[in-house]
Each structure stands twice: as structure tokens, then as C-alpha cells.
Design a protein around this motif. Sequence first.
Motif, short mmCIF file in Angstrom:
data_model
loop_
_atom_site.label_atom_id
_atom_site.label_comp_id
_atom_site.label_asym_id
_atom_site.label_seq_id
_atom_site.Cartn_x
_atom_site.Cartn_y
_atom_site.Cartn_z
N THR A 1 0.81 -1.22 0.00
CA THR A 1 0.00 0.00 0.00
C THR A 1 0.84 1.27 0.00
OG1 THR A 1 -0.08 0.04 2.42
CG2 THR A 1 -1.86 -1.16 1.26
N GLY A 2 2.12 1.15 0.40
CA GLY A 2 2.99 2.32 0.49
C GLY A 2 2.85 3.06 1.82
N ASP A 3 1.93 2.64 2.68
CA ASP A 3 1.74 3.27 3.99
C ASP A 3 2.97 3.05 4.86
OD1 ASP A 3 -0.82 3.36 2.90
OD2 ASP A 3 -1.76 2.16 4.48
N ARG A 4 3.19 3.99 5.78
CA ARG A 4 4.24 3.84 6.79
C ARG A 4 3.60 3.99 8.16
NH1 ARG A 4 7.39 7.91 3.49
NH2 ARG A 4 6.53 9.39 4.98
N MET A 5 4.07 3.20 9.12
CA MET A 5 3.60 3.39 10.49
C MET A 5 4.80 3.51 11.41
SD MET A 5 2.19 -0.03 12.26
CE MET A 5 3.08 -1.56 12.16
N THR A 6 4.62 4.34 12.43
CA THR A 6 5.62 4.54 13.46
C THR A 6 4.93 4.33 14.79
OG1 THR A 6 6.68 6.21 12.07
CG2 THR A 6 7.34 6.12 14.39
N ILE A 7 5.35 3.32 15.52
CA ILE A 7 4.73 3.04 16.82
C ILE A 7 5.38 3.96 17.84
CG2 ILE A 7 4.37 1.29 18.60
CD1 ILE A 7 4.32 -0.75 16.23
N LEU A 8 4.56 4.88 18.38
CA LEU A 8 5.06 5.88 19.31
C LEU A 8 4.93 5.44 20.77
CD1 LEU A 8 3.51 8.97 17.49
CD2 LEU A 8 5.86 8.11 17.31
N GLU A 9 3.79 4.88 21.12
CA GLU A 9 3.54 4.38 22.47
C GLU A 9 2.72 3.10 22.33
OE1 GLU A 9 2.12 7.20 25.45
OE2 GLU A 9 2.65 8.82 24.08
N THR A 10 2.97 2.16 23.22
CA THR A 10 2.25 0.91 23.10
C THR A 10 1.98 0.30 24.46
OG1 THR A 10 2.21 -1.23 22.01
CG2 THR A 10 4.34 -0.48 22.79
N GLY A 11 0.89 -0.41 24.56
CA GLY A 11 0.52 -1.10 25.79
C GLY A 11 -0.91 -1.61 25.65
N ALA A 12 -1.34 -2.41 26.60
CA ALA A 12 -2.69 -2.98 26.53
C ALA A 12 -3.76 -1.91 26.75
CB ALA A 12 -2.84 -4.09 27.56
N ALA A 13 -3.47 -0.92 27.59
CA ALA A 13 -4.48 0.11 27.89
C ALA A 13 -4.50 1.23 26.85
CB ALA A 13 -4.20 0.70 29.27
N TYR A 14 -3.35 1.50 26.21
CA TYR A 14 -3.26 2.66 25.33
C TYR A 14 -2.15 2.45 24.31
CZ TYR A 14 -2.07 7.47 23.94
OH TYR A 14 -1.80 8.60 23.22
N SER A 15 -2.41 2.86 23.08
CA SER A 15 -1.34 2.90 22.09
C SER A 15 -1.49 4.17 21.26
CB SER A 15 -1.35 1.66 21.18
OG SER A 15 -2.44 1.71 20.28
N LYS A 16 -0.37 4.62 20.73
CA LYS A 16 -0.37 5.78 19.83
C LYS A 16 0.55 5.43 18.68
CE LYS A 16 0.35 10.77 19.71
NZ LYS A 16 0.72 11.95 20.53
N ILE A 17 0.00 5.47 17.49
CA ILE A 17 0.73 5.11 16.28
C ILE A 17 0.59 6.22 15.26
CG2 ILE A 17 0.94 3.41 14.41
CD1 ILE A 17 -0.35 1.36 16.34
N ARG A 18 1.70 6.57 14.64
CA ARG A 18 1.67 7.55 13.55
C ARG A 18 1.58 6.78 12.24
NH1 ARG A 18 5.24 12.69 11.86
NH2 ARG A 18 4.97 12.47 9.60
N PHE A 19 0.71 7.25 11.37
CA PHE A 19 0.57 6.67 10.03
C PHE A 19 0.87 7.76 9.00
CE2 PHE A 19 -2.13 3.95 12.62
CZ PHE A 19 -1.77 2.69 12.18
N ASP A 20 1.57 7.38 7.96
CA ASP A 20 1.81 8.25 6.81
C ASP A 20 1.25 7.53 5.60
OD1 ASP A 20 3.86 10.55 7.66
OD2 ASP A 20 4.36 8.71 8.75
N LEU A 21 0.25 8.14 4.96
CA LEU A 21 -0.39 7.53 3.79
C LEU A 21 0.01 8.29 2.54
CD1 LEU A 21 -4.08 7.01 5.03
CD2 LEU A 21 -2.11 5.50 5.32
#
Length: 188
Positions: free
Chosen positions: A20-40
Motif C-alpha cells: 500500500t505504500g503506507d508507513r507506520m511509526t509506533i510511538l507508544e504501546t501497551g494494553a491500555a493505550y497505544s499511539k501510532i503515527r501513520f503516513d499515507l
Amino acid sequence: MNTSILTTQQQPEVIVNPVTGDRMTILETGAAYSKIRFDLPPKAKGSPLHYHTKMSETFTVLQGCLEMEFGHKGNRRTLYAGESLHVPAGVHHSFHNPSDDWVAFTSENKPAAGFEQFIRSMYGLAIDGKVNHEGMPTNLLYFALLLKKADIVLVGIPRVVQTLLVGVLVRLGDLISVERSLVKYWHK
């Protein structure tokens, strides 16, 4: 003599989906909360209309514009840099990049249990050539397990049928240890 210990901060991991050409950057991760950056990339299809039964998501655009379908089919909203949209559990949503430029956004997920495994597996399967031209897994047992892990219900398929089908496929996958084939994607 003053000695100090140098510490290096670990850089966030960037994973590229070659299909797809998408990129993801996992910024924070855990069972309660995650934050991921996506570049489309320009005109990227994004995700199909879906919802989560327990997980909420907040989308925040960092650069470019992101078109969201939200609430019900046909209700569209375009988010621009600095704008956010909170999607509570149970609310239908999808996203794509309608523009000729890249879009960057974050997705914050609460609770996030299973979401990182889902997204890492989707990108990992694409890297390994185990997806179709739209980036969806070609192995239905993988796909069912990942839908369950990410608490995803696809819109357009009756919920009772989808629940039954995913349940049967996940059980079949358990019998032949399908999850073991995906574990390699779940860790750096």
C-alpha cells in the motif's frame, strides 16, 4: 573528575507496507493505550468501514488532509493539520487520503489490547508477500484471528454472520496453531 553515563533514547520503529505504500511509526504501546503515527501516500485507500466493540480511537492529523467516514455510510468529514476526531467504541468509521499529497496522522487507541499485534501483522504479512493487491491477508485464518485481536467488525456483513464466521475460523486456526505463524511480527 565528573563522569556521566551516556544514555541513548531508542528511536521509534518505522515499518513500511510495500503493497500500500503506507508507513507506520509506533510511538507508544501497551494494553491500555497505544499511539501510532501513520503516513499515507497520495490517494491511499486507508481502511474499510468498520467499528470496534470496546476500543475507541482518536485521529489527529499532523500534515495534509484525511477524509473520514464517520457514524454512518456516506457521512464524510475531512480533517486538516491540527484537527482531531474522536471515534467512540461502536461507531462506524473509515479513513483514506483523497489528496495528491502525503497525509500524516496519529491514531490513539483505548484500550489497545491486540491492536498493535493486528497492525504489525498486517504490515508484516505485506512485507512477506502474503496479502492481496489491497493489502488484505490472503489466508482467511490469519485474517479472522487479526480481526478478533483488534476488536474489528467490518460494516456491510451482518454482525451475527461475521461473529459466527470469525469464531469458527479462529477456532480452526487454534487447532492448527495459526497464531504461531504471526508471533514473529509482534516484536521488534
